[in-house]
Every structure is written in structure tokens, then in C-alpha cells.
Design a protein around this motif. Structure first.
Motif, PDB file in Angstrom:
ATOM      1  N   GLU A  53       0.831  -1.209   0.000  1.00 14.63           N
ATOM      2  CA  GLU A  53       0.000   0.000   0.000  1.00 14.63           C
ATOM      3  C   GLU A  53       0.861   1.253   0.000  1.00 14.63           C
ATOM      4  O   GLU A  53       0.589   2.211  -0.737  1.00 14.63           O
ATOM      5  CB  GLU A  53      -0.918  -0.006   1.211  1.00 14.63           C
ATOM      6  N   TYR A  56       2.415   1.666  -3.362  1.00 11.40           N
ATOM      7  CA  TYR A  56       1.409   2.150  -4.311  1.00 11.40           C
ATOM      8  C   TYR A  56       1.230   3.661  -4.182  1.00 11.40           C
ATOM      9  O   TYR A  56       1.176   4.377  -5.185  1.00 11.40           O
ATOM     10  CB  TYR A  56       0.091   1.437  -4.063  1.00 11.40           C
ATOM     11  N   ALA A  60       2.120   6.577  -7.188  1.00 11.06           N
ATOM     12  CA  ALA A  60       0.976   7.232  -7.819  1.00 11.06           C
ATOM     13  C   ALA A  60       1.456   8.316  -8.785  1.00 11.06           C
ATOM     14  O   ALA A  60       2.227   9.193  -8.420  1.00 11.06           O
ATOM     15  CB  ALA A  60       0.058   7.842  -6.756  1.00 11.06           C
ATOM     16  N   TYR A 110      -1.406  -4.368  -5.647  1.00 13.51           N
ATOM     17  CA  TYR A 110      -2.252  -3.710  -4.649  1.00 13.51           C
ATOM     18  C   TYR A 110      -3.384  -2.939  -5.321  1.00 13.51           C
ATOM     19  O   TYR A 110      -4.548  -3.037  -4.912  1.00 13.51           O
ATOM     20  CB  TYR A 110      -1.414  -2.757  -3.797  1.00 13.51           C
ATOM     21  N   MET A 111      -3.059  -2.187  -6.363  1.00 10.73           N
ATOM     22  CA  MET A 111      -4.076  -1.413  -7.064  1.00 10.73           C
ATOM     23  C   MET A 111      -5.139  -2.323  -7.659  1.00 10.73           C
ATOM     24  O   MET A 111      -6.336  -2.029  -7.587  1.00 10.73           O
ATOM     25  CB  MET A 111      -3.437  -0.567  -8.164  1.00 10.73           C
ATOM     26  N   ALA A 112      -4.711  -3.448  -8.255  1.00  7.96           N
ATOM     27  CA  ALA A 112      -5.667  -4.384  -8.839  1.00  7.96           C
ATOM     28  C   ALA A 112      -6.582  -4.967  -7.772  1.00  7.96           C
ATOM     29  O   ALA A 112      -7.797  -5.075  -7.970  1.00  7.96           O
ATOM     30  CB  ALA A 112      -4.923  -5.504  -9.564  1.00  7.96           C
ATOM     31  N   VAL A 114      -7.393  -3.724  -4.794  1.00  2.50           N
ATOM     32  CA  VAL A 114      -8.229  -2.751  -4.086  1.00  2.50           C
ATOM     33  C   VAL A 114      -9.241  -2.088  -5.021  1.00  2.50           C
ATOM     34  O   VAL A 114     -10.426  -1.963  -4.694  1.00  2.50           O
ATOM     35  CB  VAL A 114      -7.347  -1.688  -3.403  1.00  2.50           C
ATOM     36  N   THR A 115      -8.790  -1.648  -6.189  1.00  6.86           N
ATOM     37  CA  THR A 115      -9.660  -0.874  -7.065  1.00  6.86           C
ATOM     38  C   THR A 115     -10.530  -1.745  -7.973  1.00  6.86           C
ATOM     39  O   THR A 115     -11.591  -1.307  -8.407  1.00  6.86           O
ATOM     40  CB  THR A 115      -8.836   0.088  -7.931  1.00  6.86           C
ATOM     41  N   VAL A 116     -10.064  -2.951  -8.290  1.00  5.65           N
ATOM     42  CA  VAL A 116     -10.824  -3.834  -9.180  1.00  5.65           C
ATOM     43  C   VAL A 116     -11.353  -5.045  -8.443  1.00  5.65           C
ATOM     44  O   VAL A 116     -12.504  -5.431  -8.591  1.00  5.65           O
ATOM     45  CB  VAL A 116      -9.962  -4.276 -10.384  1.00  5.65           C
ATOM     46  N   MET A 229      -7.173  -5.205 -15.977  1.00  4.90           N
ATOM     47  CA  MET A 229      -7.525  -4.039 -15.171  1.00  4.90           C
ATOM     48  C   MET A 229      -8.183  -2.967 -16.031  1.00  4.90           C
ATOM     49  O   MET A 229      -9.137  -2.315 -15.585  1.00  4.90           O
ATOM     50  CB  MET A 229      -6.267  -3.478 -14.488  1.00  4.90           C
ATOM     51  N   SER A 232     -11.716  -4.121 -16.817  1.00  5.19           N
ATOM     52  CA  SER A 232     -12.580  -4.091 -15.623  1.00  5.19           C
ATOM     53  C   SER A 232     -12.958  -2.670 -15.256  1.00  5.19           C
ATOM     54  O   SER A 232     -13.966  -2.428 -14.591  1.00  5.19           O
ATOM     55  CB  SER A 232     -11.855  -4.753 -14.432  1.00  5.19           C
ATOM     56  N   GLY A 233     -12.112  -1.719 -15.693  1.00  9.58           N
ATOM     57  CA  GLY A 233     -12.390  -0.323 -15.363  1.00  9.58           C
ATOM     58  C   GLY A 233     -13.342   0.342 -16.331  1.00  9.58           C
ATOM     59  O   GLY A 233     -13.715   1.500 -16.143  1.00  9.58           O
TER      60      GLY A 233
END
Length: 234
Positions: A53, A56, A60, A110-112, A114-116, A229, A232-233
Motif C-alpha cells: 500500500e 502504491y 501514484a 495492490y491497485m488491482a 483494491v480498485t478492481v 484491469m 474491468s475499469g
């Protein structure tokens, strides 16, 4: 009569007896499997410890730099796989590459997640393993020499790195087309590496052979995950 198990470290695997060739292939893919398990273990630890995290958050807005680091580390790993001779050095190169790749992958994993959602990671991993299995089977069982792909991989890698640097400097986004092109590039790398380790690696370089294949698998997984990703977005 020649002993088929006598040491011939300079002879490529393709020139050895069937038993020794099979032993080399078995050792190579066992080490590849171990590398994938170790990579997964490091990723799980980074995720659960909270380091992923923080990485990540630090990355950013700097994803093109991560892409560049990924390609450079992959190139270094390929060079190490070709040059490392002693077994301890081979293991050191493989272990170092596993850790480096886990650190580079951690922000995107982590991004995948949490966000997806974690399902996208599993789907991308499954597609990558199926793709790798199919391509390596083609490279191994057809007996075709894929060394002609070397020029494509060399110039394709340079071109990808130039695009990434240009994206960093001029602020444009490398979208779906780039990811699809890199999946094709990774597929070519798997065919080339599979052919190369059989035709040019001696039997005492099975750890280096697994490193070469692991680099190609990581490249394929990276861009398959990016595609999943992106979709999915939508």
C-alpha cells in the motif's frame, strides 16, 4: 563406450542423451515452479504487511517509471541468465530477480486488488499460465528453432523502452494497444527462451534456464494483468 552421464558442461542440452535432456528439463521447470511460488509468497507478505500500500502511494502518477524499471530489470535478468555459470551465482541471480520483480509488481498488485478486486489477479494469473504452457509446449515439442525471434525481441524491447521514456518526458499515456503489443512480445520471448535453453544451454545451467523463463512469464503476467484491469475499469 561413452558414459551417457559423464560431465559435459559445455555441450548444449540438445546434444545430450535423452535421459540427461529430460533431467535438465525437469530441473528447469521445477525451479521455475519454485520461483513462481516464492514470488507469490513475497507478494502476499508485501500485501499483508502494508508495504504494498505504501509503495502504491509512492508510485501514484509514476507508472511509466515503474514500466521502465520492469523492462530494465528484465533485461538485466536475461543477461544474468546467459552469463552466470557457477550454481551459487545462478541461485543468487534467480533469488535477486524474484525479489526485484515482487517489489516492482507490488504497487500494481495492490491497485488491482483494491480498485478492481482480487479476482482480476487470479484471472490474469490463470490466463498467463495457460498462455505460457501452450507456448512453451510449442517451443519444446515442435523442435523448431525460434532463434530468428532474437532480432524482433531486441528491437521490440528497445522500441518499448523508447515509448516509455517518451511517455514520461511528454506526458502521454500508453494504452491498451501497447499492452496487447507487449503480450505478443512476451509470447515471442517465451518461444525464443524455450528454444534457446534447449539448443544452447549446457546441462549445469538449469537454474539460469528457469530464470530466463521466469522473466518471460513475469512479462506476460504484467501486461495480461494491465489488460484485465483496463477492461474491468470500463
Amino acid at each position: 563406450m561413452e558414459n551417457p552421464y559423464a560431465a559435459t558442461t559445455d555441450v548444449p542440452v540438445a546434444g545430450l542423451a535423452v535421459e540427461r535432456r529430460a533431467a535438465f528439463i525437469t530441473k528447469t521447470y521445477l525451479h521455475l515452479g519454485g520461483a513462481l511460488i516464492a514470488f507469490t509468497g513475497v507478494e502476499v507478505w508485501l500485501y499483508q504487511s502494508g508495504l504494498a500500500e505504501r509503495m502504491y502511494a509512492a508510485m501514484a502518477g509514476r507508472w511509466l517509471l515503474v514500466l521502465g524499471a520492469f523492462l530494465v530489470v528484465g533485461w538485466i535478468a536475461s543477461r544474468a541468465a546467459h552469463s552466470a555459470k557457477s550454481l551459487p551465482v545462478q541461485y543468487l541471480a534467480l533469488g535477486g530477480y524474484i525479489v526485484a520483480e515482487a517489489l516492482i509488481f507490488a504497487p500494481m498488485i495492490y491497485m488491482a486488488g483494491v480498485t478492481v478486486g482480487p479476482g482480476v489477479i487470479q484471472s490474469a494469473a490463470l490466463v498467463s499460465l495457460i498462455g505460457f504452457s501452450g507456448l512453451t509446449a510449442i517451443g519444446m515439442f515442435t523442435g523448431k528453432d525460434f532463434s530468428f525471434l532474437r532480432s524482433f525481441l531486441m528491437w521490440g524491447g528497445v522500441g518499448a523502452l523508447v515509448l516509455i521514456v517518451a511517455g514520461v518526458l511528454f506526458g502521454f499515456h500508453l494504452g491498451m494497444f501497447f499492452s496487447v503489443a507487449m503480450v505478443v512480445f512476451a509470447g515471442a520471448a517465451i518461444l525464443y527462451d524455450t528454444s534457446n535453453i534447449l539448443r544452447h544451454y549446457p546441462e549445469d545451467r538449469y537454474v539460469s534456464a528457469s530464470l530466463s523463463l521466469f522473466a518471460s512469464v513475469a512479462l506476460l503476467f504484467w501486461y495480461v494483468l494491465r489488460i484485465f484491469m483496463s477492461r474491468s475499469g470500463d
